[in-house]
Design an enzyme around this catalytic site. Sequence first.
Site: not given
Length: 356
Positions: A32, A36, A45, A81, A158
Amino acid sequence: MSSVRAGADAASPLALACLRRPVPHTPVWFMRQAGRSLPEYRAARGTGGILDAIADPALAAELTLQPVRRYGVDAAILFSDIVVPLHAIGFGVEVEPGRGPVVAEPFTSRSDLARLRPFVPEEDAPYVGQAATIAVRDLAPEVALVGFAGAPFTLASYLVEGGPSRTFARVKSLMRADPSLWDALVERLADMAAASLAAQVRAGATVVQLFDSWAGVLTPAEYERFALPPTCRVLEAVRPLGVPGVLFGVGTGELLALMARAGAEVVGVDWRVPLDEARRRVGPDHALQGNLDPSACLAPFEVVAREARDVLRRAGSTPGHVFNLGHGVLPETDPGVLSALVELVHAEGRAGVLPR
Ligand code: 1CP
């Protein structure tokens, strides 16, 4: 195998460390690392969803390259992702900001298998390969491009839970209630991951990582029965591509010896198990990746440095260490700390480092 990079790739410090060969310095990258914590990420973004950013090859390539420019890490990880293939085949997976992947109609029964059609990367998600191709053009030859996919158990979690979960009760119930349905589900997810990784390698990825992020909720016996076989299936399919593979999960201390049997060259270790202990569990035949606690990076730099040196010391001096965090960069991390950490690892890492 693609590209003019092939010769140079063999010499990337990351690939060398994965293969337990001598390196000019200990390679370092961060899970990661795009994201952010970087102001340039927030600026590039804009306000769109993450899947829209991933589907825009020029933007995805830019987000892939930002951490390399900023930190001087030894690898870029493709901005994508683990749920992209599932989204791309129309299973109905979206990514909710601040939450993660959500599935409108979760996988509950055998009839849902029909919704998991084979993933054809170049047709279903051509933007992934395009982003890789653009990124590779701008990467120095000694900087690896890491392609990745979700491992079958983590993807299944998921699909069955319908979103991020604390207990993983539904996915574990399905395993127990209907092992043959489970096997059919994870076999499809394994083929999806393998197809996705192969396409990323064709587009220029030189190392691949399989994220089994949530495998740590399984007991060793459950892991061996339900998660390891489809993971082996992915890594077996990837082997002929000739790039090193990393298998990573969180909270997998009790699973490390089993993970070492999956067929990856590298076992990723989270921060809970010291690397020298991880080495005992994994044995001598794999490289290790890890494992500074991501939350340590929020401390003053002298604390970060002390903990990073402890990781380097426990990695020892024999070849086969890739420095990374034990999981992803926390969004509140000061980018300056990560830049200084890269410098420290390059200067002080010893595992297989050639005399300068
Ligand atoms: O630099 C990079 O690593 C960024 C590229 C990247 C990667 C490698 C993204 C973009 N996602 C991933 C992999 C990923 N996605 C994993 C494996 C890594 C890990 O264990 O952290 C997992 C489990 C996911 C699923 C996912 N996608 C989550 C976790 C949810 C949960 O179950 O707790 C989340 C929050 C996302 C969305 C996402 N993907 C990527 C980003 C930057 C974001 C956040 C964006 C947003 O909120 O809009």
